[in-house]
Design an enzyme around this catalytic site. Structure first.
Site, short mmCIF file in Angstrom:
data_model
loop_
_atom_site.label_atom_id
_atom_site.label_comp_id
_atom_site.label_asym_id
_atom_site.label_seq_id
_atom_site.Cartn_x
_atom_site.Cartn_y
_atom_site.Cartn_z
N ARG A 121 22.13 38.57 -28.24
CA ARG A 121 23.19 39.33 -28.87
C ARG A 121 22.65 40.43 -29.76
NH1 ARG A 121 27.31 35.68 -30.53
NH2 ARG A 121 27.75 36.18 -28.38
N TYR A 122 21.64 40.12 -30.52
CA TYR A 122 21.06 41.07 -31.47
C TYR A 122 19.81 41.68 -30.86
CZ TYR A 122 24.01 38.48 -34.77
OH TYR A 122 25.06 37.90 -35.41
N ARG A 125 16.24 39.33 -31.53
CA ARG A 125 16.16 37.88 -31.55
C ARG A 125 17.13 37.27 -30.54
NH1 ARG A 125 18.80 40.38 -35.42
NH2 ARG A 125 20.50 39.48 -36.63
N CYS A 134 23.68 15.92 -28.26
CA CYS A 134 23.70 15.71 -29.70
C CYS A 134 23.83 14.22 -29.97
CB CYS A 134 24.89 16.42 -30.33
SG CYS A 134 24.61 18.19 -30.56
N CYS A 138 30.04 16.60 -33.65
CA CYS A 138 30.82 17.12 -34.77
C CYS A 138 32.18 17.54 -34.24
CB CYS A 138 30.14 18.33 -35.39
SG CYS A 138 28.46 18.01 -35.94
N CYS A 141 32.68 21.34 -33.77
CA CYS A 141 31.64 22.05 -33.02
C CYS A 141 32.17 23.35 -32.42
CB CYS A 141 31.10 21.17 -31.90
SG CYS A 141 29.76 21.95 -30.98
N ARG A 143 30.71 24.88 -30.05
CA ARG A 143 30.48 24.78 -28.60
C ARG A 143 31.21 23.56 -28.04
NH1 ARG A 143 24.87 26.09 -30.29
NH2 ARG A 143 24.99 28.35 -30.59
N ASP A 302 35.14 28.93 -36.53
CA ASP A 302 35.37 29.77 -35.34
C ASP A 302 36.73 29.52 -34.69
OD1 ASP A 302 32.99 31.21 -35.36
OD2 ASP A 302 31.90 29.58 -34.37
N ASP A 339 31.86 34.94 -37.58
CA ASP A 339 31.22 35.28 -36.31
C ASP A 339 32.30 35.95 -35.45
OD1 ASP A 339 29.15 35.48 -34.49
OD2 ASP A 339 28.52 33.40 -34.77
N LYS A 346 27.61 38.00 -36.35
CA LYS A 346 28.05 37.55 -37.67
C LYS A 346 28.34 38.74 -38.58
CE LYS A 346 25.08 33.54 -37.19
NZ LYS A 346 24.41 33.96 -35.94
#
Ligand SMILES: *Cc1c(COP(=O)(O)O)cnc(C)c1O
Length: 445
Positions: A121-122, A125, A134, A138, A141, A143, A302, A339, A346
Site C-alpha cells: 500500500r505504501y 513497506r 490465530c 478477536c 478482527c 480480517r 474498521d 484506516d 492510515k
C-alpha cells in the site's frame, strides 16, 4: 504445525486442575483452545440460557470462536457482560448485524495484493501475511472475513512467491509480518522466513505484529527469543486493549522480548464497551510504558462486517487524545488513526491546537486551555529547493538520499514541482472538460 483442535475442549480440566507445567506450555494451550459452548461453560462453571445458546450457535456458524485457556482464565464470570476479556473473545449476536456501510474487505487488502500474502500500500513497506491462524479469534478482527479459514499456514512455495516480490521491488525497506499471528508458526518456519528476508539487501528492518503476549504469553519462550535475536533489527508490535490484559504472565513475556533488544510497540483498537474511556486508556498506556512498550497506534474500529457494535464516533478517540496529550508523558500518547476505507491507508486524527494564523503570528492553545501566540520570524531566507542536493549547503550524504517521486500534498509543497492541485481522476466535472487546465499540453479532448 498448529492445527486448531476443534471440539476437543478442555475435557473437564479447569485451570486449578491442570498441572502448572502443562498450562504454561503454549502447545498445550493451543490444543485446548475453547471452541464450543460446552467447553466454555464447563471452564467457567456457568450455564447460559436457551436464548443465549441459540444466539451463540447462530453467530459461530458465521464467525467461529477460539479462546486460549489462558485468556479465558482472565474472564470475571461474575460480571460477564461488562468484562473486557469476555467482550473481545465471546461471540455476540450483534456480529450478524451487517450495516449498509460495512464491507467485507474495507481496507482493500486483497485488491492491493500484487503477490500472494502481500499487501503493498505504501511506497517503501509491505504487509506480509505469513500465517492465517490465530490462537484467539478477536471478535473485533479487521480480517474477520478470513477468521477460521481452515487451511491455516501458507506453504513454503506460497511464502517464496511473496519473498520473490519483495526481492524484485527495491523500494521495500520495511517488511511487516502479520496474519493471522506470525508467532503461531513454529520457530523453525519463522526462522526460515526471517533468514530469507534478511538475504534481501534492500530490506532494512522487519516488523512482527502479534497478539501472543496478550492471549498466549507462554508462546514467548527462551528459544523463540533466542531465534529472533539472530535477525535484528526486529521490531514487534503487540495488541493490548485493556489494562486487565497486563498480567504477571504477559509482563514476563514482554520483558523477555525487551531484554532481547526488541523495540516493542502497541496497537490498540478503540472498542465501545471495552476501552472507550479516557481513564481506562490512560491506565493502559501507563502500564504499557512501565513494561517498555511504546503505545504506537490507537485505531478507529474498521468498517469490516460484524463490528458495528464495537464502533464509537471518531469524537471519542479525539476526546481520549485530548486527555493524554500534555497531561502525560509524550511517549505514552499513541497516534490515533482511521484506516481509510478503500485502501487509502492510515490517516492520523488529532485535536486541533492551531487556533488562528496571521502573516507573522500563530495562535495556539495548550492542553490546559491557555491560548498563546508564537511570533514567526520577520524575515526568513527561504532556500528554494530544486532538489540539487550537491549544490545545497545543508549536508545530506547523497548515498543516503533515496530519490523517489513526490506523492500527494508533499508534491504541492515542493518548490520544484509546478502542480497546483490534486484532483480525483475521472469525476464528472473533469470528464466535462475539454482542456486539462493544469497541464494544457496533456489535453485529452
Ligand atoms: C499499517 C500498515 C502498514 C504499516 O504502516 P506504518 O504506519 O508504517 O506502521 C503497512 N502496510 C499496510 C497495508 C498497513 O495496513
Amino acid at each position: 504445525m498448529m492445527k486448531g483442535n476443534t471440539g476437543q475442549g478442555l475435557a473437564g480440566s479447569k485451570p486449578k486442575q491442570v498441572d502448572k507445567e502443562k498450562w504454561r506450555d503454549w502447545k498445550w494451550q493451543m490444543r485446548h483452545c475453547v471452541k464450543d459452548l460446552e467447553s466454555f461453560e464447563k471452564f467457567l462453571g456457568i450455564e447460559l440460557g436457551t436464548e443465549e445458546r441459540r444466539a451463540f450457535e447462530e453467530t459461530v456458524s458465521r464467525f467461529p470462536m477460539s479462546i486460549t485457556p489462558y485468556y479465558l482464565s482472565l474472564i470475571d464470570k461474575n460480571n460477564l457482560n461488562n468484562d473486557p476479556i469476555f467482550m473481545q473473545s465471546f461471540p455476540r449476536q450483534q456480529e450478524l448485524e451487517i450495516h449498509s456501510s460495512d464491507m467485507s474487505d474495507p481496507l482493500h487488502e486483497d485488491a492491493d495484493s500484487p503477490a500472494p500474502c502481500i499487501t503493498h500500500r505504501y511506497p517503501d513497506r509491505v504487509l506480509f501475511l505469513v500465517s492465517n491462524t490465530c490462537s484467539m479469534y478477536c471478535r473485533h478482527c479487521t480480517r474477520k472475513r478470513r477468521v477460521g479459514d481452515r487451511d491455516s499456514i501458507p506453504d513454503r512455495e506460497t511464502i517464496l512467491q511473496g519473498i520473490e516480490y519483495i526481492k524484485a521491488t527495491p523500494q521495500i525497506r520495511d517488511v511487516l509480518l502479520s496474519g493471522g499471528d506470525p508467532f503461531l508458526l513454529s520457530d523453525e518456519y519463522l526462522d526460515w522466513i526471517l533468514t530469507e528476508l534478511q538475504k534481501i539487501p534492500h530490506v532494512e528492518v522487519i516488523r512482527i505484529g502479534t497478539r501472543t503476549p496478550v492471549v498466549l504469553p507462554y508462546r514467548i519462550t527462551d528459544e523463540l527469543v533466542a531465534m529472533l535475536k539472530k535477525h535484528h533489527p526486529i521490531w514487534i508490535n503487540t495488541h493490548f486493549n485493556h489494562p486487565r490484559e497486563l498480567t504477571s504472565t504477559s509482563r514476563r513475556a514482554l520483558a523477555k522480548l525487551a531484554d532481547a533488544g526488541i523495540p516493542l510497540g502497541n496497537q490498540s483498537v478503540l472498542l465501545a464497551g471495552v476501552n472507550d474511556c479516557p481513564r481506562i486508556m490512560r491506565v493502559l498506556v501507563h502500564k504499557l510504558v512501565a513494561n517498555r512498550v511504546r503505545p504506537y497506534y490507537l485505531y478507529q474500529c474498521d468498517l469490516s462486517e460484524g463490528l458495528s457494535h464495537f464502533r464509537t464516533p471518531v469524537g471519542k478517540g479525539i476526546e481520549i487524545l485530548e486527555s493524554l496529550i500534555g497531561h502525560t508523558s509524550g511517549f505514552c500518547v499513541p497516534t490515533y488513526v482511521i484506516d481509510a476505507p478503500g485502501g487509502g491507508g492510515k490517516i492520523p486524527v488529532m485535536p486541533n491546537y492551531l487556533i488562528s494564523w496571521s502573516t507573522n503570528k500563530v495562535v495556539l492553545r495548550n492542553y490546559e486551555g491557555v491560548i498563546t501566540t508564537y511570533r514567526e520570524p520577520d524575515s526568513y531566507e527561504p532556500t528554494v529547493c530544486d532538489r540539487n542536493c550537491d549544490a545545497c549547503n545543508l549536508q545530506l550524504d547523497l548515498a543516503d538520499a533515496q530519490e523517489s517521486e513526490l506523492i500527494g500534498v508533499e508534491m504541492l509543497l515542493a518548490d520544484d514541482d509546478e502542480s497546483i492541485s490534486l484532483v480525483p481522476q475521472g469525476n464528472e466535472r473533469y470528464n466535462r472538460r475539454t482542456v486539462d487546465d493544469e497541464n494544457p499540453e496533456n489535453s485529452n479532448s
